[in-house]
Write an enzyme that holds these catalytic residues in place. Sequence first.
Site: not given
Ligand code: E4P
Length: 217
Positions: A83
């Site tokens: 990622k």
């Molecule tokens: C995606 O990969 C992220 O980990 C996640 O969806 C972020 O979500 P949030 O905006 O609720 O922190």
Amino acid sequence: MKFFIDTAEIAEIEKWAPTGFLDGVTTNPSLIKKSGRDMIEVITQICEITDTPVSAEVAALDYEGMLKEAEVLKKIAPNVCIKLPTTMAGLHACSTLTKQGVNTNLTLCFSANQALLVAKAGATYVSPFIGRLDDINLDGMQLIEDIRTIYDNYGFETQILAASIRTPNHVSDAALAGADVATIPASTLEKLVHHPLTDKGLEGFVKDWASTGQSIL
Ligand code: E4P
């Protein structure tokens, strides 16, 4: 539509993995912090539970640092997906990793132009953050629709991974907009199944069945 679970909590993954609904896992530095655990240990443990894609996020902000960290993360297990942030360094690292055949997930995507660059870099997944756009009074779901249109116009194979999902409506709306994947917190996954008419209907069936005195077995 594939369902990923957005968590670094082992108990949540263990709960959902056997249901057949779980197609992958996403983590991020904030979720690792929340778990209170060592990142490498957590990712290793998740990969022991599931062989579906597990996104593990780099912490470096520069190209060389991202590639060094990716080397460590990809050695954990073959299903680790690297990622990377949607920055110039992240996109550059994505292009390099794609050429090496490594799966990537470009995170923190907030615009159609960013998503276009992510596809051109050959990413496996692009993660548009719906909830965080909604939080600032913008339209997260419109972004999913725009990316779907752009990717279909050019036949890009990067999968649209709807992220920052906060509500059950986000899941169904992302499906309607053509997202390939939704990464969903466990609390929202739980809510998807519930409907008051299902509960009420079942209550009636249970009562009527009991009054017949029958048994299937
Ligand atoms: C995606 O990969 C992220 O980990 C996640 O969806 C972020 O979500 P949030 O905006 O609720 O922190």
